[in-house]
Every structure is written in structure tokens, then in C-alpha cells.
Design a protein around this motif. Structure first.
Motif, PDB file in Angstrom:
ATOM      1  N   UNK A 187       0.856  -1.110   0.138  1.00  0.00           N
ATOM      2  CA  UNK A 187      -0.153  -0.024   0.069  1.00  0.00           C
ATOM      3  C   UNK A 187       0.903   1.212   0.091  1.00  0.00           C
ATOM      4  N   UNK A 188       2.031   1.231   0.630  1.00  0.00           N
ATOM      5  CA  UNK A 188       2.865   2.420   0.874  1.00  0.00           C
ATOM      6  C   UNK A 188       3.342   2.503  -0.757  1.00  0.00           C
ATOM      7  N   UNK A 189       3.915   1.381  -1.041  1.00  0.00           N
ATOM      8  CA  UNK A 189       4.461   1.475  -2.684  1.00  0.00           C
ATOM      9  C   UNK A 189       3.470   2.108  -3.574  1.00  0.00           C
ATOM     10  N   UNK A 190       2.206   1.652  -3.384  1.00  0.00           N
ATOM     11  CA  UNK A 190       1.022   2.128  -4.288  1.00  0.00           C
ATOM     12  C   UNK A 190       0.991   3.661  -4.187  1.00  0.00           C
ATOM     13  N   UNK A 204       1.962  10.391  -3.824  1.00  0.00           N
ATOM     14  CA  UNK A 204       1.506  10.715  -2.446  1.00  0.00           C
ATOM     15  C   UNK A 204       2.442  10.942  -1.548  1.00  0.00           C
ATOM     16  N   UNK A 205       2.456  11.845  -0.859  1.00  0.00           N
ATOM     17  CA  UNK A 205       3.364  12.340  -0.163  1.00  0.00           C
ATOM     18  C   UNK A 205       3.299  11.591   1.435  1.00  0.00           C
ATOM     19  N   UNK A 206       4.535  10.790   1.565  1.00  0.00           N
ATOM     20  CA  UNK A 206       4.667  10.074   2.545  1.00  0.00           C
ATOM     21  C   UNK A 206       5.671  10.498   3.802  1.00  0.00           C
ATOM     22  N   UNK A 261       6.966  -3.681  -8.403  1.00  0.00           N
ATOM     23  CA  UNK A 261       7.266  -2.551  -8.114  1.00  0.00           C
ATOM     24  C   UNK A 261       8.949  -2.230  -8.410  1.00  0.00           C
ATOM     25  N   UNK A 262       9.557  -3.199  -8.285  1.00  0.00           N
ATOM     26  CA  UNK A 262      11.014  -3.012  -8.609  1.00  0.00           C
ATOM     27  C   UNK A 262      11.553  -3.748  -9.846  1.00  0.00           C
TER      28      UNK A 262
END
Length: 310
Positions: free
Chosen positions: A199-202, A208-210, A260-261
């Protein structure tokens, strides 16, 4: 309407399973948060009396945030719980959703401290409840490979009380309704281990600002040292004695790396797993289980972990 200074409606989402004593402690702490409108508790079909306690607690006249129980008919894991809880919170008009497991305890005033900052997906540090100077989940600092475990290093790395581009998801994190509408809900089929990271990677992929806010914390039971040294100490591997956790980790981590990678990183994880259970901690049965989980994930089969549920 209960909310922050900008009039935003804030709803907490808690996922629980068979940890009633910890849930009672957490709900009592959330009851003290004046900015919360509601506390949605998703019960993963607990068998320890959690459902009855939630029903009785929800029936009481509220003098704080309204408690909203959500009873699931089966254990859907953290991933399924947060999927359902986030969906319910947004449907109930939340502008901000505060996500957490039942075994964490936010510091008093944690929510207010987070709201001093403006991000899309942000949360506190997660410290050992027995030693607040040490992180439960180590942080890899942005822009390099350095991993820190000590709060002194965390504070030294912060700018304006914040470390950007880093967050420990689903442990007291805030997510905006706008981001949820942009990226969707957590992948419920992951069950546990890797759903929060995905979810963070998405969120990052969507712009999104994390961030992590370092001057407030969630206190969490120790999970031991994450990462067993391997390859002569050059790297580590997240070995778990639990077949359930390992199966989900092997399956979900491979998919996250692929998606993602890219395939080189995914194949490196396969090689790392083979090395670990062949040389570092020889266990042919665990190696077979790892490869089975990986094959299942690549086929889109997310049912294999169910045989480990009790």
C-alpha cells in the motif's frame, strides 16, 4: 462535527483478532482523542469474546468517539481487515483515516501531533513498549542503504521533526480520503505480511506524500530482531518460525518486488531464499514451502495460507 481545525472528519480503524485485553486498552486510549469522530473496529472472527465486548461497548451512550464494530464472518488477516475497515470509514464520510493494529498503543496526543503536518500518508515512529529508545520496525533512511534501530539516529536524520519518504504502514498512520480514492484499498488477498508495504509503494507510485513524524510514537510489543544475518553478514533475511507468516511473506514479497522493482529484484529474492534455507539455516522443508508459496503467488492463487489457520 468532530474533526481537526480544517473541519476534516477523522475516523480511526482498528483491526483485531483474539487479543481482547489489548483491544480494550487501545479503545480506551482512542476514547481520549477529542479529534476523532468514530472508531471502526474490524473483528476478524475472534473467538475470545471480542464480538460480545464490542457489541456491549457500542451500545453504551457515547461520551467520546462513536464505536462502530464490523464483524467479519472469517479471519481475513490484517490485509482483509484493513481493506474492509478503510472501505467502511470512507463510506461513513471520513476525510482522514487513522489505521492501526490492536497491539499498538499511540502516545496520548499522537493524533494531534500528526495533524501538525500535511501529507497524504504519514505516521509516527513505532517504538518498543519496553524500551522507547529503540524502534520495533527498523527504518531504512531515504537516499541510501542505512538502516537505523535507535531513536537517536532517527531524530538526527529528521528535518523539521519529519523524515520524508518513510513510513511504517498500518501502525498509527493517517491516510487521506483523496489518496484512498486515487489508489484504492489494500490488497485483501495478501492476508498478512506485505500488504502494508504494497500500500505504501502504491501510494508512492501515485505521487502520495509520505512521511514519518519523529516526535510522537506508537508503542508496540517487541517482535525480536527483524532480519537474520546471511551471506557472511552481508545481508539479512526475514526468517519467521511461523509457517503461516513465512508462506505469506515469500508469496507477497516476491509479487511486490516484481510489480514495483522489476524481475531482477524478484529473482534476487528467490536466490536469497534458496541460499538462506540451503546454507544459512538448512531446512529443505521450509525451502519447498517457500517455492510453493512463490509459485502460487505468480499463478494468482492466494488460498495456500489457509491450511495454516486455526
Amino acid at each position: 462535527m468532530v474533526g481537526d481545525g480544517d473541519g476534516r472528519r477523522i475516523v480511526a480503524v482498528v483491526v483485531t483478532f483474539n487479543r481482547l485485553a489489548l483491544l480494550e486498552r487501545l479503545v480506551a486510549r482512542l476514547h481520549e482523542e477529542p479529534l476523532l469522530a468514530e472508531v471502526v473496529v474490524v473483528d476478524n472472527a475472534s473467538t475470545d469474546g471480542t464480538g460480545a465486548w464490542l457489541a456491549a461497548r457500542a451500545a453504551q451512550e457515547p461520551d467520546g468517539p462513536v464505536l462502530v464494530p464490523v464483524q467479519l464472518d472469517r479471519n481475513r488477516g490484517g490485509a482483509g481487515g484493513f481493506h474492509e475497515g478503510l472501505r467502511v470509514a470512507v463510506e461513513r464520510g471520513a476525510d482522514l483515516v487513522w489505521l492501526m493494529d490492536d497491539d499498538g498503543l499511540p502516545d496520548a496526543g499522537c493524533l494531534g501531533a500528526l495533524l501538525l503536518h500535511d501529507f497524504d500518508f504519514w505516521g509516527p515512529v513505532v517504538v518498543d513498549e519496553a524500551d522507547a529508545a529503540r524502534l520495533v520496525f527498523p527504518i531504512r533512511l531515504p537516499g541510501g542503504t542505512r538502516v537505523v534501530h535507535d531513536m537517536r539516529d532517527v531524530r538526527a536524520a529528521a528535518t523539521g521533526g519529519v523524515i520524508r519518504d518513510v513510513v511504517i504502514p498500518f501502525n498509527g498512520v493517517l491516510v487521506t480520503r483523496a489518496l484512498v480514492e486515487r489508489i484504492g484499498l489494500p490488497r485483501e488477498e495478501f492476508f498478512i505480511w506485505g500488504d502494508d508495504h504494497e500500500y505504501r509503494l502504491r501510494a508512492e507510485r501515485a505521487g502520495g506524500r509520505v512521511a514519518t513524524v519523529v516526535d510522537t510514537a506508537v508503542r508496540h510489543p517487541s517482535v525480536g530482531d527483524l532480519g537474520t544475518p546471511m551471506m557472511f553478514g552481508r545481508t539479512t533475511y526475514n526468517h519467521s518460525p511461523s509457517d503461516l507468516k513465512h508462506y505469506c511473506m515469500a508469496r507477497n514479497n516476491l509479487l511486490n518486488l516484481r510489480d514495483y522493482r522489476g524481475w531482477p529484484h524478484a529473482l534476487a529474492f528467490v536466490a536469497k531464499t534458496v541460499w538462506f534455507y540451503t546454507f544459512t539455516r538448512r531446512d529443505p522443508a521450509r525451502l519447498r514451502l517457500s517455492l510453493e508459496a512463490m509459485r502460487a503467488g505468480l499463478r494468482g492463487d492466494f488460498t495456500g495460507h489457509e491450511r495454516f489457520l486455526r
